[in-house]
Scaffold this motif. Sequence first.
Motif, PDB file in Angstrom:
ATOM      1  N   VAL A  12      41.950  63.629  45.041  1.00  0.00           N
ATOM      2  CA  VAL A  12      42.964  63.876  46.058  1.00  0.00           C
ATOM      3  C   VAL A  12      43.442  65.328  46.010  1.00  0.00           C
ATOM      4  N   PHE A  13      43.713  65.827  44.800  1.00  0.00           N
ATOM      5  CA  PHE A  13      44.286  67.166  44.663  1.00  0.00           C
ATOM      6  C   PHE A  13      43.254  68.249  44.358  1.00  0.00           C
ATOM      7  N   ARG A  14      41.978  67.856  44.309  1.00  0.00           N
ATOM      8  CA  ARG A  14      40.885  68.794  44.042  1.00  0.00           C
ATOM      9  C   ARG A  14      41.090  69.555  42.728  1.00  0.00           C
ATOM     10  N   LEU A  15      41.373  68.787  41.689  1.00  0.00           N
ATOM     11  CA  LEU A  15      41.531  69.328  40.344  1.00  0.00           C
ATOM     12  C   LEU A  15      40.422  68.782  39.460  1.00  0.00           C
ATOM     13  N   LYS A  16      40.184  69.443  38.348  1.00  0.00           N
ATOM     14  CA  LYS A  16      39.257  68.908  37.354  1.00  0.00           C
ATOM     15  C   LYS A  16      39.982  67.804  36.597  1.00  0.00           C
ATOM     16  N   GLU A  17      39.234  66.771  36.224  1.00  0.00           N
ATOM     17  CA  GLU A  17      39.852  65.648  35.517  1.00  0.00           C
ATOM     18  C   GLU A  17      40.571  66.097  34.258  1.00  0.00           C
ATOM     19  N   LEU A  24      51.955  66.477  34.269  1.00  0.00           N
ATOM     20  CA  LEU A  24      51.690  67.212  35.507  1.00  0.00           C
ATOM     21  C   LEU A  24      52.673  66.789  36.600  1.00  0.00           C
ATOM     22  N   THR A  25      53.246  67.779  37.298  1.00  0.00           N
ATOM     23  CA  THR A  25      54.200  67.495  38.369  1.00  0.00           C
ATOM     24  C   THR A  25      53.740  68.125  39.673  1.00  0.00           C
ATOM     25  N   LYS A  26      54.395  67.736  40.739  1.00  0.00           N
ATOM     26  CA  LYS A  26      54.098  68.283  42.059  1.00  0.00           C
ATOM     27  C   LYS A  26      54.223  69.808  42.056  1.00  0.00           C
ATOM     28  N   ALA A  27      55.194  70.328  41.329  1.00  0.00           N
ATOM     29  CA  ALA A  27      55.416  71.776  41.253  1.00  0.00           C
ATOM     30  C   ALA A  27      54.248  72.505  40.581  1.00  0.00           C
ATOM     31  N   LEU A  35      51.017  66.210  53.111  1.00  0.00           N
ATOM     32  CA  LEU A  35      49.782  65.558  53.574  1.00  0.00           C
ATOM     33  C   LEU A  35      48.991  64.974  52.407  1.00  0.00           C
ATOM     34  N   LYS A  36      48.914  65.726  51.314  1.00  0.00           N
ATOM     35  CA  LYS A  36      48.207  65.211  50.129  1.00  0.00           C
ATOM     36  C   LYS A  36      48.965  64.043  49.513  1.00  0.00           C
ATOM     37  N   GLN A  37      50.296  64.054  49.624  1.00  0.00           N
ATOM     38  CA  GLN A  37      51.092  62.933  49.120  1.00  0.00           C
ATOM     39  C   GLN A  37      50.718  61.659  49.873  1.00  0.00           C
ATOM     40  N   MET A  38      50.576  61.764  51.198  1.00  0.00           N
ATOM     41  CA  MET A  38      50.209  60.586  51.983  1.00  0.00           C
ATOM     42  C   MET A  38      48.763  60.169  51.694  1.00  0.00           C
ATOM     43  N   ASP A  39      47.890  61.139  51.479  1.00  0.00           N
ATOM     44  CA  ASP A  39      46.515  60.831  51.081  1.00  0.00           C
ATOM     45  C   ASP A  39      46.525  60.071  49.758  1.00  0.00           C
ATOM     46  N   ILE A  57      57.267  55.916  46.879  1.00  0.00           N
ATOM     47  CA  ILE A  57      56.634  57.182  47.243  1.00  0.00           C
ATOM     48  C   ILE A  57      57.514  58.357  46.832  1.00  0.00           C
ATOM     49  N   LEU A  58      58.812  58.231  47.024  1.00  0.00           N
ATOM     50  CA  LEU A  58      59.736  59.301  46.658  1.00  0.00           C
ATOM     51  C   LEU A  58      59.778  59.547  45.159  1.00  0.00           C
ATOM     52  N   ARG A  59      59.473  58.527  44.365  1.00  0.00           N
ATOM     53  CA  ARG A  59      59.450  58.666  42.894  1.00  0.00           C
ATOM     54  C   ARG A  59      58.147  59.287  42.391  1.00  0.00           C
ATOM     55  N   MET A  60      57.133  59.306  43.239  1.00  0.00           N
ATOM     56  CA  MET A  60      55.813  59.754  42.793  1.00  0.00           C
ATOM     57  C   MET A  60      55.655  61.268  42.959  1.00  0.00           C
TER      58      MET A  60
END
Length: 79
Positions: A12-17, A24-27, A35-39, A57-60
């Motif tokens: 979803v976030f195009r990161l390496k595993e 890890l946080t949204k920041a 958009l990525k949150q909804m994905d 969703i708001l907690r994630m």
Amino acid sequence: MDKRLALILSEVFRLKEKEINIALTKADVGSWDSLKQMDLVLTLEREYNILLTIPDILRMVSVAGIVDVLREKGVALED
């Protein structure tokens, strides 16, 4: 870290595993926008056959928050 969840987050976030960890946080993730949150929400609902509410969703906004929500929904995750 649960391998299935790490794979979902990396896709979803195009990161390496190996970049995915419980702290890890949204920041920390430049691509983690609304958009990525909804994905993420749609992917988690489909993969785990759950329904996420607006409060869920708001907690994630962190991997730890996502793990908490998934466990509350009865999803068994590896530590």
